[in-house]
Design an enzyme around this catalytic site. Structure first.
Site, PDB file in Angstrom:
ATOM      1  N   LYS A   1       1.057  -1.491  -0.205  1.00 35.95           N
ATOM      2  CA  LYS A   1       0.061   0.109  -0.119  1.00 35.95           C
ATOM      3  C   LYS A   1       1.070   1.150   0.182  1.00 35.95           C
ATOM      4  O   LYS A   1       0.835   2.051  -0.805  1.00 35.95           O
ATOM      5  CB  LYS A   1      -0.941  -0.123   1.123  1.00 35.95           C
TER       6      LYS A   1
ATOM      7  N   ASP B   1      -6.529   1.003   1.191  1.00 33.88           N
ATOM      8  CA  ASP B   1      -6.207   1.062   2.142  1.00 33.88           C
ATOM      9  C   ASP B   1      -7.514   0.109   3.109  1.00 33.88           C
ATOM     10  O   ASP B   1      -8.642   0.503   1.847  1.00 33.88           O
ATOM     11  CB  ASP B   1      -6.193   2.393   2.971  1.00 33.88           C
TER      12      ASP B   1
END
Length: 336
Positions: free
Chosen positions: A204, A222
């Site tokens: 991420k 996320d």
């Protein structure tokens, strides 16, 4: 002689009668005692009866519970659509969001790749706003990887304390800085396989850096992104890597970075986890989860959220100033 015997035997009858009466009395007494015991038992049973009655009275509570059960939200039904139809719907949603959030951007303040990677690591378990309030002091004291790599951990902890988990984050950013100095000449690498080797950096964080510091497409999965794509039934995966792969297959690679910004912006402002503002949502006709939140337009408008510093050049964001007549978020005032 026979007569005499008969006469003598006559008095025996009254004796037999008396014996019979005594036996009858004893039997009656015995019966009376038994009856008394029975009466006591009956009284005990009668006293116990209210317990049964109470049980019967309690039954309606169960009935009420059963009646209340249907009030629970019915499980969401999956949309039956072909892969081609899913692709068309997903891309249309992204186009609609692009019109609503043309200014979508990473909401972490940064001036270079080093600041972005540090800020992204610090954003775990806290808000971007909190990170943006903390990093100016951090970068003023430690502007380069070399400076942060040689920093006193206790001093860094004191600066990072407001972000939460400050000890673990201090260890990560100092370790990350040392790795940059020792392995990459003090520069943030521009390849995924190199970025994920840095302490505290996962896929991420790596895609945030690649997409926003190097212009290389990536999907940032996320909390908001994962929640919304499942709500829209783009995928039912929960593992971030699998979500990334499933959603990436629906869009051209060139759209991945801005798609991430659009979805995250929408999740923070309108499509909240607990109370989505369905009545003020621009993609309501395309959303299979419409109705999970407030559908009344006026009530939904009150649920819209805008964080301070959420838009370029803006520090105070009164929600009403960003709503057009239809209740849909408009570009920030003064935006070009």
């Amino acid at each position: 002689m026979k007569t005499t015997k008969a006469t003598k035997s006559t008095p025996v009858k009254p004796v037999a009668k008396k014996a019979a009466k005594k036996a009858a009395k004893k039997a009656t007494a015995t019966t009376g005692k038994t009856t008394g015991v029975a009466k006591k038992a009956t009284a005990t049973i009668k006293k116990a009866a209210p317990a049964k009655t109470a049980a019967k009275k309690a039954t309606p509570a169960k009935t009420v519970a059963k009646k209340a059960a249907p009030a629970q939200a019915a499980p969401k039904k999956a949309i039956v659509e072909s892969h081609a139809a899913l692709v068309r719907r997903a891309r249309r949603i992204n186009r609609e969001l692009a019109e609503v959030y043309p200014y979508a951007h990473p909401e972490l303040d940064f001036e270079n790749p080093f600041q972005l990677v540090i800020a992204t690591v610090l954003s775990a378990q806290t808000t971007d706003l909190r990170v943006n309030q903390t990093t100016p002091g951090l970068f003023a004291k430690y502007p380069t990887p070399e400076d942060l790599a040689a920093a006193n951990p206790e001093e860094v902890e004191e600066i990072l304390r407001p972000t939460g988990f400050f000890r673990a984050k201090t260890k990560s950013v100092i370790g990350l800085s040392k790795a940059l100095v020792e392995d990459f000449g003090g520069e943030v690498p521009g390849r995924l396989e190199d970025l994920v080797k840095l302490p505290g950096v996962g896929r991420k964080t790596a895609f945030v850096v690649l997409g926003n510091a190097f212009g290389r497409p990536g999907i940032t999965v996320d909390t908001h992104f994962g929640r919304l794509v499942r709500r829209w039934q783009w995928t039912d995966e929960t593992d971030p890597d699998k979500v990334e792969a499933a959603v990436g297959a629906l869009f051209p690679k060139s759209e991945w970075t801005m798609l991430s910004h659009h979805v995250i912006f929408h999740g923070r402002r309108i499509c909240h986890a607990r109370k989505p503002a369905c009545g003020a949502c621009p993609i309501a006709p395309l959303c299979p989860a419409y109705g999970e939140g407030e559908t009344d337009p006026e009530k939904a408008r009150k649920l819209l959220k805008y964080e301070k510093g959420g838009f370029p050049g803006q520090r105070l964001n009164p929600p009403q100033s960003y709503l057009d007549a239809g209740g849909i978020p408009a570009p920030p005032l003064g935006a070009g």
